[in-house]
Design an enzyme around this catalytic site. Sequence first.
Site, PDB file in Angstrom:
ATOM      1  N   ARG A 109       0.919  -1.000  -0.076  1.00 28.16           N
ATOM      2  CA  ARG A 109       0.018  -0.014  -0.143  1.00 28.16           C
ATOM      3  C   ARG A 109       0.976   1.313   0.072  1.00 28.16           C
ATOM      4  NH1 ARG A 109      -5.324  -0.065   0.699  1.00 28.16           N
ATOM      5  NH2 ARG A 109      -5.409   2.123   1.385  1.00 28.16           N
ATOM      6  N   ASP A 136      -9.794   0.558  -5.850  1.00 26.98           N
ATOM      7  CA  ASP A 136      -9.520   0.650  -4.359  1.00 26.98           C
ATOM      8  C   ASP A 136      -9.797  -0.858  -3.609  1.00 26.98           C
ATOM      9  OD1 ASP A 136     -12.432   0.080  -3.782  1.00 26.98           O
ATOM     10  OD2 ASP A 136     -12.300   2.156  -2.884  1.00 26.98           O
TER      11      ASP A 136
END
Length: 384
Positions: A65, A140
């Site tokens: 991430r 996402d």
Amino acid sequence: MITAASGRAARLRAFLEVEAKAVGFDAIGITRPNSIPRAPERLQVFLSDGHHGSMDWMETRRNERADPQALWGDVRSVIMLGMNYGPDSDPRAVHAQKDRAAISVYAQNRDYHDVVKGKLKTLAGKFASRAGADVKVFVDTAPVMEKPLAEQAGLGWQGKHTNLVSRQFGSWLFLGSIFTTVELPADDAVADHCGRCNACQTACPTNAFPAPYRLDARRCISYLTIENKGPIPPEFRPAIGNRIYGCDDCLAACPWNKFAQVAAEAKFAARDDLRAPRMAELLALDDAAFRTLFSGSPVKRIGRDRFLRNVLIAAGNSGDATLIPACEALLADPNPLVRGAAVWALSQLMAGAAFAGLAQRHENEADADVRAEWRAVLPVFEDA
């Protein structure tokens, strides 16, 4: 001096802008994969504070991430794309309709993951063919820090509510990204234009922002009604009001929304049956009816039981005694999560003696969590 390589990159950039608009994207920007060097530190603080709640995947994939190159080592440019989903009215208006339920704007039609990802694949395929390059697309659901990358790509800035804010689209942008092995000219980052405004923070019903630009997901209604798999903590139930899936309050409060246009993408226009559905009808949903009603919607992902948990909390907050029979019927639901929420809803809607009598009829409840719900509310009525 314009080199052959830089000229080709500029032409590819121009191609992307034309094709992105043709596919249906409203904003495009490009950044480098190493443009968010502070992301690992900020993410670690968020995780160390426990603000991610039960979203363990944020911890297990934190390295990917925080660093796009950890996700794909060959990436040289990150193409960030935004799609406007601005609503045609203030989504907070439904909160005054106590017999109706509030579903977050983004979930009132098709699942945006499917819509955006489909368009990303189309655009990425055209670009890969033109550039002769490798590409990967992400929405996402993948471990990509889209909002910081979008900020660096010039699409907007991360507001105090931690979401992206755009001068053209306010707080209403779906984000997606295309990673590519081609080096493309990068855009400049956008400066923060929040100033002294804290409208988003004061709008939050559950005080989920411990400080500007910081979110404690454990207090966020979107987390509580979507990500949270267990009972909604009692201290947050009254503040949830009639929000049964997500919460738009911090987004809708942003003053930059006055520049936003209503979404042109027809797939994001609210379905009439999901704008402000009647709670009485939602409480009657069995699994098959739930799946039919929310076919193609992101709401379907949480399942009928968690959904009814949310609707029951909203019913308890409604003050509408006509909902008592529907809530009482759910005391016999096979799922203890539903039964427990029904206990709380009825404790808010029924008079003390009637509720105490109801409790006696369910004294053989076997599930420990449901029994705890009964114990939590019975003393109030026993003293009445």
